[in-house]
Write an enzyme that holds these catalytic residues in place. Structure first.
Site: not given
Length: 341
Positions: A12-13, A16, A195, A166, A288, A193
């Site tokens: 999913r992520d 990208h 990043h 995010s 983002y 979550h």
């Protein structure tokens, strides 16, 4: 120590990182490897969630619902999750994903907009799904506001609430404070979550665990928007070395990253996420993560530095779903510097 459940978001992520070009064959291989490694939850959708395949966010090469069906068919132990961002995904898509076997939905809203999740969380609960309230851009609100919004999602029936970094803008102390506050205020479990824009994804995940989070995210090889996510294999290693109880096998998770996912990425002519000046600026400016592609295109169009675009977008506090605004930001910057437009 409480057992920690790991959600892998490579499909999913991580989408990208491959311009949303995963095929059913890819999903079959990755899910089989993650399932065998003992990963608890595997998230499968377009990078921007159900309904994300579009001109705005980039088209998927295959219908994401077909990818969900493939994942469900392959997984023997892991639960299959989908992401839904209100305004991008719809109840119809959620119902179809559930019909195809997805048992977990992560309903994602901006940190100050939990109220828009109500119909989706309640509908998912009526379907019997496990629901995660996913509060994005957690750095953009103070702790009191975070707790307020988390309680709203909890009141709708969410089973877990996430403080989601995010933009990769948080530092370990920031994560600890937010997760600890949620842990003290909520009845349901808390997740995080991360990043890696500032190189803190694993440290932030460990800080979250120390503060009481029992749900953590990763992606194989750190696949994801911007500088990527916490690497699932690194997260497994760090949690094991820290003494936390998890269900994942370290060697099998490492093999899933190096022997299964990496060859697929290379085959598509893509590369794993890099820590470059652009992703660093995203974390520093608190932007983002999925804005990178849009900012780069806008900067090239108007002949300006993408870093200035990202910083200005951060100053204007743009949120997910406002990608079109980046064109205006770049235009304004170019005009202010006297460039011919």
């Amino acid at each position: 120590m409480s057992r920690i459940s790991i959600t892998d978001t490579s499909l999913r992520d991580g989408s990208h990182s491959v311009s949303h070009q995963y095929t059913s064959s890819d999903v079959e291989k990755v899910v089989a490897a993650l399932d065998d490694a003992g990963i608890d939850i595997i998230e499968v959708t377009h990078g921007d969630g159900l309904g994300g395949s579009s001109l705005t966010y980039g088209y998927s090469v295959e219908n994401e619902l077909d990818l969900v069906s493939t994942a469900v068919k392959v997984a023997k132990k892991a639960k299959i999750a989908v992401l839904l961002v209100p305004g991008i995904g719809t109840l119809e898509l959620l119902k179809e994903a559930h019909k195809r076997g997805a048992s977990v939905v992560r309903v994602a809203t901006h940190i100050t907009e939990a109220d828009v999740s109500e119909e989706y969380i309640k509908a998912a609960k009526q379907m019997g799904m496990f629901v995660v309230g996913f509060l994005m851009m957690a750095h953009m609100a103070d702790i009191d506001k975070l707790v307020e919004q988390a309680r709203i999602m909890e009141s709708y029936g969410a089973d877990v609430i996430y403080a989601t970094d995010s933009a990769g803008a948080l530092l370990p102390d920031d994560v600890y404070a937010r997760v600890a506050a949620l842990k003290n205020a909520l009845r349901v479990p808390v997740g995080h979550h991360a990043h890696d824009n500032l190189g803190c994804a694993i440290a932030n995940s460990l800080a979250a665990a120390k503060a009481g989070a029992t749900y953590l995210d990763g992606s194989l090889g750190g696949m994801g928007a911007g500088a990527g996510n916490a690497g699932t294999e690194m997260l497994v290693a760090a949690l094991k070395k820290s003494g936390y109880e998890i269900g994942a096998d370290l060697f099998k998770t490492m093999d899933a990253a190096e022997k299964v996912l990496l060859p697929l990425v290379v085959e598509k002519g893509k590369q794993m996420p890099l820590h470059d000046s652009n992703s660093l600026i995203m974390g520093y400016a608190g932007v983002y993560s999925s804005f990178m592609l849009h900012a780069r295109k806008a900067a090239e169009r108007f002949g300006i530095d993408v870093r200035n675009v990202l910083i200005e977008v951060g100053k204007r506090k743009a949120v997910g779903g406002q990608e079109d605004w980046i064109i205006q930001v770049a235009y304004d910057l170019a005009k202010a510097t006297g460039k011919a437009i």
